[in-house]
Write an enzyme that holds these catalytic residues in place. Structure first.
Site, mmCIF file in Angstrom:
data_model
loop_
_atom_site.group_PDB
_atom_site.id
_atom_site.type_symbol
_atom_site.label_atom_id
_atom_site.label_comp_id
_atom_site.label_asym_id
_atom_site.label_seq_id
_atom_site.Cartn_x
_atom_site.Cartn_y
_atom_site.Cartn_z
ATOM 1 N N CYS A 45 0.839 -1.202 0.000
ATOM 2 C CA CYS A 45 0.000 0.000 0.000
ATOM 3 C C CYS A 45 0.869 1.245 0.000
ATOM 4 O O CYS A 45 2.000 1.226 0.493
ATOM 5 C CB CYS A 45 -0.857 0.035 1.258
ATOM 6 S SG CYS A 45 -1.963 -1.339 1.351
ATOM 7 N N ASP A 47 2.433 -10.140 8.796
ATOM 8 C CA ASP A 47 3.297 -10.024 7.624
ATOM 9 C C ASP A 47 4.216 -8.811 7.748
ATOM 10 O O ASP A 47 5.390 -8.871 7.403
ATOM 11 C CB ASP A 47 2.413 -9.911 6.373
ATOM 12 C CG ASP A 47 3.216 -9.986 5.091
ATOM 13 O OD1 ASP A 47 4.333 -10.544 5.123
ATOM 14 O OD2 ASP A 47 2.732 -9.492 4.062
ATOM 15 N N HIS A 75 -3.168 -12.427 3.339
ATOM 16 C CA HIS A 75 -3.618 -11.450 4.334
ATOM 17 C C HIS A 75 -5.071 -11.576 4.787
ATOM 18 O O HIS A 75 -5.601 -10.636 5.357
ATOM 19 C CB HIS A 75 -3.411 -10.026 3.794
ATOM 20 C CG HIS A 75 -1.975 -9.707 3.543
ATOM 21 N ND1 HIS A 75 -1.502 -9.313 2.321
ATOM 22 C CD2 HIS A 75 -0.909 -9.734 4.361
ATOM 23 C CE1 HIS A 75 -0.200 -9.119 2.389
ATOM 24 N NE2 HIS A 75 0.192 -9.361 3.608
ATOM 25 N N TYR A 79 -4.480 -13.226 -5.907
ATOM 26 C CA TYR A 79 -4.114 -12.832 -4.541
ATOM 27 C C TYR A 79 -4.924 -13.617 -3.517
ATOM 28 O O TYR A 79 -6.156 -13.538 -3.493
ATOM 29 C CB TYR A 79 -4.365 -11.333 -4.400
ATOM 30 C CG TYR A 79 -4.123 -10.735 -3.034
ATOM 31 C CD1 TYR A 79 -2.947 -10.986 -2.337
ATOM 32 C CD2 TYR A 79 -5.056 -9.877 -2.461
ATOM 33 C CE1 TYR A 79 -2.719 -10.408 -1.096
ATOM 34 C CE2 TYR A 79 -4.838 -9.297 -1.224
ATOM 35 C CZ TYR A 79 -3.666 -9.568 -0.547
ATOM 36 O OH TYR A 79 -3.451 -8.995 0.680
#
Ligand code: ADP
Ligand code: SF4
Length: 693
Positions: free
Chosen positions: A31, A267, A174, A171
């Site tokens: 991000c 993470d 997370h 993806y």
């Protein structure tokens, strides 16, 4: 200097399906706060990574459909063809410097609320969304929803290729995307072919990989980012259980495995809680079960640690988010044998806080992060000096050090005077506290750079008075004298001094961090934390380690409440509680008398007394501005001494984070001899284009 042959292995090319990465440095998706709202800023930020030598540079998560968006957060968007030009800015910037551009396609499923689109979130089952306490439920996807979703994903992959991406992600990391939500046993209670056995729960992931390969696999590498361990034990995916089994099932299907632990808190663990290479135990198996290249992360900043990962067969490519933010030129510096120039990430997660705040990326170590486009700041290049004036910088904390370093880089003759024997100011002191050792890198990088600059002169043990400064007679003066913590309880919750804090049993963080200080208290110690960042919690830890009975009292809902922005909140509570520190939340400090603190409930004002042998007030700081005020208050004296400009920077101007001090010191250096128009906006803006959408 030529590169050390030990590091040659890092510069070997790696094939990722139909494309080839020029070396093993891989900026994994992360991000930035830019997202779809600031495509120019994003492109410049990513392009610099390619310029700095990263072979692959990825986007943040890019939402594929309005039914899976995390607004108001600004991630990427690829909802329809109109999003292609903005994304193409990034791929062009990356290609211009020889990098491959990767895109992480995402549908956030029940991890988002669709606040922007107002679509109902989608999930394997009916359930409340994971997004805080928002009163929003996701609905269970039926077979036609799943077909729709697969079609959206395929369309997004095709658009991604059109935008110029070389690597397209499926993806499943997370706990933020549908393929992972379907994998999760605790969430997926379906009775159709997408639920039940692992094979069924993994069906969606397999379909997406196959369909993405079919759509773009002839020209784009297809990567899978997957969390191989959710770090919640048997309730979740585990690396020695289903995490491994999923990778074994699809081992050769994608062109690259980008593996990590989840969720984001795990993470992107901070240095306070995890060392470089901290994911190895979970991800090391992956390379044993696939022949495809494997990327992993672990806040790698040391080339030796990177080589070790490759040589020991843990990873094929060195993934990095934060180290690439702190130093976009990390690969180049290794390649050119300039290891001492590497600006190592300190693992503080101020960068993460920008995503929470939805603003361009901030970084404690790299003040140019987020300013690449709007201010035109380059992390390695700076304008030459604007005059031959010499500059006196007073104070060698993060602000003074960065200001002196950047002025030195510009070619100014700089004199840096520091009151103490040691350089680094607050980072030197704070780096001695539990868990904060890596923060000394803020100092070390700058001291090392300054040592290489013959035009920067450092004077230790030199506390300067106004008279000294005038005697120095440098035409330019920068005051970076820092700040001191208040002792009277004034801060956010108390706007006036708290009664009873004048005694000898009241201490500040400055006292606790002073050389040789040991708190002598016969009884319980209260840390009153009205600052809400890390320091109150860290000082409570320190006092507990010294054997004190400690309670952390805070008007907030938790200890160190702002650290939810740095992903540390839960870990901090766990650590403090585990150490036997009592967290007394939602209580303000009303008074201290007769060996007891009077606490007030922040909702009801109900009072309670707690025994308190010593109180530590972590509330707010005041600038050490006496020197600046005295100099500024005597313009005739300045003129007589030939001082043409005087500026306070960092905490001496307004106490803030270490990031703020570094940034402010850097800015002062950039602005030296520049015409600054205080009436004008100091940066370019990405203004909306008013078109019918
Ligand atoms: P910042 O975060 O703004 O850099 P710090 O508190 O970390 O602020 O650092 C300020 C530094 O300035 C400290 O190292 C302190 O010793 C030094 N300092 C404060 N007053 C003077 C002074 N009068 N002369 C020289 N150095 C000073
Ligand atoms: Fe590293 Fe902190 Fe910079 Fe993030 S903000 S990249 S954690 S130094």
């Amino acid at each position: 200097m030529p590169r050390d042959p030990r590091y040659d292995v890092l510069f070997e090319p790696v094939r990722i399906g139909p494309v080839t990465a020029r070396n093993r440095f891989y900026q994994v998706p992360h991000c930035t706060g830019f997202g779809h709202k600031m495509p120019r800023g994003l492109a410049a930020h990513r392009g610099l990574k390619a310029e700095g030598g990263w072979a692959v540079v990825c986007t943040e998560e890019v939402e594929i459909h309005p039914s899976g968006e995390v607004g108001p957060h600004s991630e990427g968007r690829i909802w329809d063809d109109r999003d292609i030009p903005a994304l193409a800015r990034m791929t062009e910037a990356v290609h211009a410097h020889g990098g491959l551009a990767g895109i992480e396609l995402v549908h956030n499923g029940p991890s988002c609320c669709n606040r922007d689109s107002r679509e109902i979130p989608l999930s394997p089952r009916h359930e409340p969304t994971d997004s805080g306490y928002a009163p929003v439920q996701a609905r269970a996807m039926d077979r036609s929803d799943i077909r729709d979703y697969r079609r959206w994903h395929r369309a997004a992959a095709l658009r991604a290729r059109q935008a110029g991406f070389d690597i397209v992600y499926v993806y499943a990391g997370h706990s933020l995307s549908l393929p992972m939500h379907f994998l999760q046993r605790r969430r997926n209670d379906r009775s159709d072919e997408y639920g039940g056995s692992l094979e069924n729960r993994a069906r969606l992931l397999r379909e997406l990989i196959e369909e993405t390969k079919e759509a773009v696999g002839d020209t784009c590498g297809v990567a899978v980012r997957i969390a191989v361990d959710e770090m919640i034990g048997p309730r979740g995916i585990e690396s020695d259980g289903e995490g491994r089994a999923v990778i074994e099932m699809m081992a050769e299907l994608p062109d690259l495995w980008d593996v990590n632990v989840s969720d984001w808190v795990n993470d992107s663990a901070t240095s306070r809680f995890a060392e470089e290479g901290f994911q190895e135990a979970q991800v090391a198996f992956v390379k044993q079960v696939t022949s495809k290249p494997v990327v992993g992360v672990g806040r790698f900043t040391s080339p030796d640690a990177m080589v070790s990962q490759i040589r020991r067969g843990v990873l094929d490519m060195i993934g990095a988010a934060r180290p690439s933010i702190a130093d976009p030129f990390l690969p180049k510096k290794i390649e050119e044998g300039r290891l001492e120039d590497i600006r190592e990430c300190i693992g503080c997660n101020i960068c993460v806080s920008s995503d929470y705040d939805i603003v361009p990326l901030r970084c404690t170590q790299n003040p140019t992060a987020g300013e690449e486009w709007r201010k035109g700041w380059h992390p390695e290049v700076i304008a030459p000096k604007g005059s031959d004036d010499a500059v006196l910088v007073v104070g060698a904390g993060p602000a003074g050090l960065e200001c002196a370093r950047a002025l030195g880089q510009r070619g100014y003759e700089v004199h840096l005077a520091e009151a103490g024997e040691e350089l680094g100011g607050r980072v030197t002191l704070e780096s001695r506290l539990p868990g904060l050792a890596a923060w000394a890198r803020v100092r070390d990088y700058r001291v090392q750079q300054i040592a290489k600059l013959p035009n920067v002169h450092v004077y230790r043990d030199s506390r300067l008075s106004a008279e000294h400064v005038r005697e120095f007679a440098m035409p330019r003066v920068v005051i970076a004298t820092g700040a001191r913590w208040r002792r009277d309880g004034v801060g956010r919750a108390n706007l006036a001094p708290v009664p009873g804090l004048g005694g000898r049993n009241v201490f500040t963080p400055d006292d606790l961090m002073a050389e040789g200080f040991a708190l002598d208290a016969e009884g319980p110690v209260i840390v009153f934390d009205d600052d809400h960042y890390y320091l109150g919690g860290v000082l409570a830890e320190k006092l507990r380690a010294e054997g004190h009975e400690v309670a952390l009292v805070t008007p907030a809902h938790s200890a160190s409440a702002w650290t939810d922005h740095t992903l540390e909140l839960a870990r901090i509570q766990r650590r403090l509680l585990g150490l036997g520190i009592e967290i007394v939340a939602k209580r303000n400090l009303a008074a201290l008398h007769d060996g007891a603190a009077e606490l007030a409930c922040v909702y009801s004002d109900r009072r309670e007394r707690r025994p308190c042998a010593a109180l530590v007030t972590v509330t707010m700081r005041l600038p050490e501005e006496a020197l600046y005020r005295e100099l500024a208050g005597d313009p005739a004296g300045l003129a007589k001494a030939g001082i043409r400009s005087l500026r306070a920077v960092g905490d001496a101007l307004a106490p803030g984070t270490i990031f703020a001090a570094v940034y402010n010191g850097h800015r002062a250096a950039r602005e030296m001899d520049e015409a600054v128009d205080v009436d004008a906006v100091a940066f370019k803006r990405e203004l909306p284009v008013y078109e019918e959408g």
